[in-house]
Design an enzyme around this catalytic site. Structure first.
Site, PDB file in Angstrom:
ATOM      1  N   LYS A   1       0.366  -7.562   6.762  1.00 29.46           N
ATOM      2  CA  LYS A   1       1.048  -6.399   6.168  1.00 29.46           C
ATOM      3  C   LYS A   1       0.102  -5.220   6.017  1.00 29.46           C
ATOM      4  CE  LYS A   1       2.339  -4.932   1.516  1.00 29.46           C
ATOM      5  NZ  LYS A   1       1.074  -4.625   0.837  1.00 29.46           N
ATOM      6  N   ASN A   2      -1.050  -5.450   5.401  1.00 25.88           N
ATOM      7  CA  ASN A   2      -1.895  -4.306   5.062  1.00 25.88           C
ATOM      8  C   ASN A   2      -2.611  -3.702   6.275  1.00 25.88           C
ATOM      9  OD1 ASN A   2      -0.988  -4.253   2.474  1.00 25.88           O
ATOM     10  ND2 ASN A   2      -2.704  -5.437   1.629  1.00 25.88           N
TER      11      ASN A   2
ATOM     12  N   ARG B   1       3.088   2.494  -1.037  1.00 21.52           N
ATOM     13  CA  ARG B   1       1.709   2.952  -1.141  1.00 21.52           C
ATOM     14  C   ARG B   1       1.184   3.495   0.195  1.00 21.52           C
ATOM     15  NH1 ARG B   1      -0.576   4.734  -5.207  1.00 21.52           N
ATOM     16  NH2 ARG B   1      -2.767   5.011  -4.836  1.00 21.52           N
TER      17      ARG B   1
ATOM     18  N   CYS C   1       2.934  -1.114  -5.802  1.00 28.65           N
ATOM     19  CA  CYS C   1       2.994  -2.090  -6.900  1.00 28.65           C
ATOM     20  C   CYS C   1       2.370  -1.537  -8.177  1.00 28.65           C
ATOM     21  CB  CYS C   1       2.236  -3.356  -6.505  1.00 28.65           C
ATOM     22  SG  CYS C   1       3.142  -4.380  -5.353  1.00 28.65           S
TER      23      CYS C   1
ATOM     24  N   ARG D   1      -3.685   4.068  -9.807  1.00 20.10           N
ATOM     25  CA  ARG D   1      -4.029   4.013  -8.379  1.00 20.10           C
ATOM     26  C   ARG D   1      -4.363   5.412  -7.872  1.00 20.10           C
ATOM     27  NH1 ARG D   1      -0.315  -0.388  -5.337  1.00 20.10           N
ATOM     28  NH2 ARG D   1      -2.167  -0.420  -4.018  1.00 20.10           N
TER      29      ARG D   1
ATOM     30  N   ILE E   1      -6.137   8.620  -5.834  1.00 25.44           N
ATOM     31  CA  ILE E   1      -6.478   8.835  -4.408  1.00 25.44           C
ATOM     32  C   ILE E   1      -7.617   9.859  -4.291  1.00 25.44           C
ATOM     33  CG2 ILE E   1      -4.257   8.124  -3.419  1.00 25.44           C
ATOM     34  CD1 ILE E   1      -3.671  11.170  -3.067  1.00 25.44           C
ATOM     35  N   ASP E   2      -8.418   9.948  -5.359  1.00 25.46           N
ATOM     36  CA  ASP E   2      -9.507  10.934  -5.352  1.00 25.46           C
ATOM     37  C   ASP E   2     -10.491  10.713  -4.197  1.00 25.46           C
ATOM     38  OD1 ASP E   2      -9.983   8.615  -7.217  1.00 25.46           O
ATOM     39  OD2 ASP E   2     -12.025   9.356  -7.067  1.00 25.46           O
ATOM     40  N   GLN E   3     -10.716   9.460  -3.812  1.00 23.79           N
ATOM     41  CA  GLN E   3     -11.679   9.203  -2.733  1.00 23.79           C
ATOM     42  C   GLN E   3     -11.117   9.602  -1.368  1.00 23.79           C
ATOM     43  OE1 GLN E   3     -14.966   8.260  -3.406  1.00 23.79           O
ATOM     44  NE2 GLN E   3     -14.104   8.804  -5.395  1.00 23.79           N
TER      45      GLN E   3
ATOM     46  N   ASP F   1      -5.435  -9.767  -4.063  1.00 19.74           N
ATOM     47  CA  ASP F   1      -4.029 -10.012  -3.721  1.00 19.74           C
ATOM     48  C   ASP F   1      -3.662 -11.501  -3.763  1.00 19.74           C
ATOM     49  OD1 ASP F   1      -3.957  -7.308  -3.366  1.00 19.74           O
ATOM     50  OD2 ASP F   1      -3.991  -7.362  -1.187  1.00 19.74           O
TER      51      ASP F   1
ATOM     52  N   ILE G   1     -10.648  -5.662  -9.671  1.00 19.42           N
ATOM     53  CA  ILE G   1     -10.203  -4.494  -8.869  1.00 19.42           C
ATOM     54  C   ILE G   1      -9.150  -3.678  -9.623  1.00 19.42           C
ATOM     55  CG2 ILE G   1      -9.304  -3.723  -6.624  1.00 19.42           C
ATOM     56  CD1 ILE G   1     -11.841  -5.418  -6.251  1.00 19.42           C
TER      57      ILE G   1
ATOM     58  N   ARG H   1       9.058  -6.853   0.223  1.00 18.17           N
ATOM     59  CA  ARG H   1       8.209  -5.767   0.737  1.00 18.17           C
ATOM     60  C   ARG H   1       7.033  -6.316   1.540  1.00 18.17           C
ATOM     61  NH1 ARG H   1       5.691  -3.090  -3.656  1.00 18.17           N
ATOM     62  NH2 ARG H   1       4.354  -2.629  -1.910  1.00 18.17           N
TER      63      ARG H   1
HETATM   64  C1  EPZ Z   1      -5.101  -1.922  -0.825  1.00 18.40           C
HETATM   65  O1  EPZ Z   1      -4.681  -1.025  -1.833  1.00 18.40           O
HETATM   66  C2  EPZ Z   1      -3.970  -2.904  -0.637  1.00 18.40           C
HETATM   67  N1  EPZ Z   1      -2.773  -2.162  -0.254  1.00 18.40           N
HETATM   68  C3  EPZ Z   1      -3.738  -3.680  -1.930  1.00 18.40           C
HETATM   69  O2  EPZ Z   1      -2.794  -4.690  -1.639  1.00 18.40           O
HETATM   70  C4  EPZ Z   1      -5.034  -4.360  -2.369  1.00 18.40           C
HETATM   71  O3  EPZ Z   1      -4.851  -4.931  -3.647  1.00 18.40           O
HETATM   72  C5  EPZ Z   1      -6.172  -3.344  -2.443  1.00 18.40           C
HETATM   73  O4  EPZ Z   1      -6.292  -2.623  -1.194  1.00 18.40           O
HETATM   74  C6  EPZ Z   1      -7.530  -3.990  -2.720  1.00 18.40           C
HETATM   75  O5  EPZ Z   1      -7.819  -4.930  -1.715  1.00 18.40           O
HETATM   76  C7  EPZ Z   1      -2.635  -1.752   0.994  1.00 18.40           C
HETATM   77  O6  EPZ Z   1      -3.454  -1.988   1.868  1.00 18.40           O
HETATM   78  C8  EPZ Z   1      -1.385  -1.023   1.298  1.00 18.40           C
HETATM   79  P1  EPZ Z   1      -8.143   0.376  -2.980  1.00 18.40           P
HETATM   80  P2  EPZ Z   1      -5.450   0.333  -2.062  1.00 18.40           P
HETATM   81  O7  EPZ Z   1      -8.124   1.814  -2.620  1.00 18.40           O
HETATM   82  O8  EPZ Z   1      -5.985   0.809  -0.753  1.00 18.40           O
HETATM   83  C9  EPZ Z   1      -9.986   2.409  -6.894  1.00 18.40           C
HETATM   84  C10 EPZ Z   1      -0.866  -5.957  -1.895  1.00 18.40           C
HETATM   85  O9  EPZ Z   1      -0.563  -6.769  -2.784  1.00 18.40           O
HETATM   86  N2  EPZ Z   1      -9.767   3.694  -6.186  1.00 18.40           N
HETATM   87  O10 EPZ Z   1      -9.026  -0.556  -2.225  1.00 18.40           O
HETATM   88  O11 EPZ Z   1      -4.569   1.227  -2.839  1.00 18.40           O
HETATM   89  C11 EPZ Z   1      -8.667   1.752  -7.307  1.00 18.40           C
HETATM   90  O12 EPZ Z   1      -8.213   2.264  -8.547  1.00 18.40           O
HETATM   91  C12 EPZ Z   1      -1.484  -4.627  -2.243  1.00 18.40           C
HETATM   92  O13 EPZ Z   1      -0.678  -6.165  -0.687  1.00 18.40           O
HETATM   93  C13 EPZ Z   1     -10.251   4.848  -6.736  1.00 18.40           C
HETATM   94  O14 EPZ Z   1     -10.849   4.867  -7.821  1.00 18.40           O
HETATM   95  O15 EPZ Z   1      -6.657  -0.182  -2.968  1.00 18.40           O
HETATM   96  C14 EPZ Z   1      -9.046   0.294  -7.361  1.00 18.40           C
HETATM   97  O16 EPZ Z   1      -9.619  -0.010  -8.608  1.00 18.40           O
HETATM   98  C15 EPZ Z   1      -1.465  -4.349  -3.710  1.00 18.40           C
HETATM   99  N3  EPZ Z   1     -10.052   6.024  -6.049  1.00 18.40           N
HETATM  100  C16 EPZ Z   1     -10.132   0.168  -6.275  1.00 18.40           C
HETATM  101  O17 EPZ Z   1     -10.577   1.492  -6.008  1.00 18.40           O
HETATM  102  C17 EPZ Z   1      -9.430   6.058  -4.843  1.00 18.40           C
HETATM  103  O18 EPZ Z   1      -9.301   7.147  -4.272  1.00 18.40           O
HETATM  104  C18 EPZ Z   1      -9.651  -0.444  -4.974  1.00 18.40           C
HETATM  105  O19 EPZ Z   1      -8.494   0.243  -4.521  1.00 18.40           O
HETATM  106  C19 EPZ Z   1      -8.941   4.868  -4.305  1.00 18.40           C
HETATM  107  C20 EPZ Z   1      -9.129   3.690  -4.991  1.00 18.40           C
END
Ligand code: EPZ
Length: 421
Positions: free
Chosen positions: A22-23, A94, A118, A123, A125-127, A306, A328, A398
């Site tokens: 999926k991801n 997302r 979810c 969540r 998106i600053d990065q 996950d 996380i 989903r």
């Molecule tokens: C992806 O989410 C996955 N979703 C999530 O899977 C998964 O839990 C997550 O990665 C971690 O492995 C998709 O791929 C669609 P992150 P993502 O950016 O990309 C912080 C599932 O169940 N962060 O790696 O949104 C954030 O708050 C879903 O399939 C920032 O601070 O996760 C978190 O603590 C749920 N600023 C950490 O980083 C940012 O700009 C990791 O988030 C982005 C993230």
């Protein structure tokens, strides 16, 4: 509306085929928009609601889609006619934020509604934004949408403040048509990051280092269609591994990359299960004796967040104390209240769940509070005595293709039924 009804107690036996990740798929479909020539023929796409949602968004942008079968899609994005992705579907999921990177790299402009997904914590998106700006884009948020615009994109060095799957993939996509070289540091190394990089390279991008801490992208002039097959889903595979152990069964999980499952295999082995790795399969078997373990979620190659929620269902019936630390997401223990309705003995303190294994769970009506929480409820239902009714299963749909059929084929008593609104 539908719900799942499970009559628990059956041991799972046999084999199950894992679908595409999926991801990975939810990033590859939006990334296909970056191709200005030819068609992308993508197979091993999971037949899940998040993918259906992306297909509708692709159509709204002007892509032509040819659905070859439930798992194979041809995308022609040569005639994309708008940079504006602001529909209900975009808000709902997302991964729609990957359209920002894909439209930005190709058209130097995009407007994409802020994404949903979810409810597992804040969540940000600053990065992602930091990366787009570093490449030369102006980024603003107006009326709930992210607007990005650039005269031109120029490669640069970007060091992410946090390891983020989404930011790594999105900025990698944005940089493929930028002038010069972009270096991304402190990146995510998840298998789906590597898969998206491989897909982009098949379209003509020049990306090296995906799967390590540093990704180097040499900008190219244009991208064209390609043929690509999505990798198997690490999380779907992990869910079936855990379900096999929880029901004290014997299941061979096929069409997987065992290397991607090592952190899950290691924890199941530590707990006492037998895990046998094949070339593209893993077999999980009850060993006669399980014991409580500690699990801490970490970015890849650590234990995946996950899989944490399904794991808590298993550990709730394993003798002794187990501790799960979620590092996380700050709100990924919402499913624990549902597990408690089934008799689990779990205390949550912040990001930590302290689980004292009970002899049995009992069926109850419980909610899928999010996607993986839903999988956790299915596993709890498979183990529990009596009938479990799981509501809000649109979350499960989903991300898990035909979950009830796959479990039924392994011997579970599980059906999907319509419920009156
Ligand atoms: C992806 O989410 C996955 N979703 C999530 O899977 C998964 O839990 C997550 O990665 C971690 O492995 C998709 O791929 C669609 P992150 P993502 O950016 O990309 C912080 C599932 O169940 N962060 O790696 O949104 C954030 O708050 C879903 O399939 C920032 O601070 O996760 C978190 O603590 C749920 N600023 C950490 O980083 C940012 O700009 C990791 O988030 C982005 C993230």
């Amino acid at each position: 509306m539908e719900k799942l009804v499970i009559n628990g107690g059956n041991k799972l036996n046999g084999s199950v085929e894992i679908n595409g990740a999926k991801n990975a798929a939810v990033a590859i479909l939006p990334a296909a928009v970056a191709a200005s020539k030819g068609k992308c023929l993508i197979d091993n796409i999971p037949d899940i609601e998040d993918v259906h949602c992306l297909e509708r968004i692709l159509l709204s942008l002007g892509c032509k889609l040819n659905k070859i079968d439930n798992n194979t899609l041809e995308i022609d994005s040569t005639e994309v006619h708008t940079y504006d992705a602001c529909t209900e579907d975009v808000r709902r999921m997302r991964a729609s934020y990957y359209f920002i990177g894909a439209l930005l790299t190709r058209f130097k402009e995009a407007r994409v509604e802020l994404p949903g997904g979810c409810p597992i914590g804040v969540r940000p998106i600053d990065q992602h934004i930091k990366g787009f700006e570093a490449l030369g884009a102006d980024v603003t948020i107006e009326h709930g949408a992210v607007k990005v615009k650039a005269e031109k994109l120029v490669g640069t060095n970007i060091f992410f403040d946090v390891v983020s799957v989404g930011a790594t993939i999105n900025v990698m996509i944005a940089a493929i048509l930028a002038e010069g070289i972009t270096t991304l540091e402190n990146v995510a190394k998840e298998p789906h990051v590597v898969d998206v990089a491989n897909f982009l390279n098949s379209m003509g991008a020049d990306i090296k280092g995906a799967g390590t801490d540093v990704i180097r992208i040499k900008g190219v002039e244009e991208l064209k269609g390609c043929n690509y097959s999505v990798i198997p889903d690490q999380i779907e595979a992990g869910t079936f591994m855990i379900a096999a152990a929880a029901t004290k069964g014997d299941v061979t999980i096929k069409n997987v990359i065992p290397k991607h499952l090592e952190s899950i295999s290691a924890k199941l082995t530590e707990m006492g299960a037998e895990v046998e790795e094949g070339d593209d399969s893993v077999r999980v078997k009850y060993s006669g004796k399980f014991k409580g373990i500690n699990v801490k979620t970490m970015p890849y190659p650590g234990f995946p967040t996950d899989i944490q929620q399904p794991m808590s269902s298993l550990l709730s019936v394993v003798p002794g104390r187990s501790i799960i630390t979620e590092s996380i997401w700050e709100s990924r223990h919402k499913h624990i209240d549902e597990l408690k309705k089934m008799g689990a003995d779990i205390k949550v303190e912040g990001r930590v769940a302290i689980i004292d294994g009970v002899n049995k769970l009992t069926g109850a009506t419980v909610k899928a509070t999010d996607l993986r929480a839903g999988a956790a409820m299915v596993i709890a239902g498979l183990v529990a005595q009596g009938e479990t009714h799981i509501t809000d299963i649109e979350h499960i749909d989903r991300g898990y293709p035909h979950i009830e059929n796959k479990f039924r084929d392994l011997g579970a008593n599980i059906i999907r039924v319509e419920v009156d609104e």
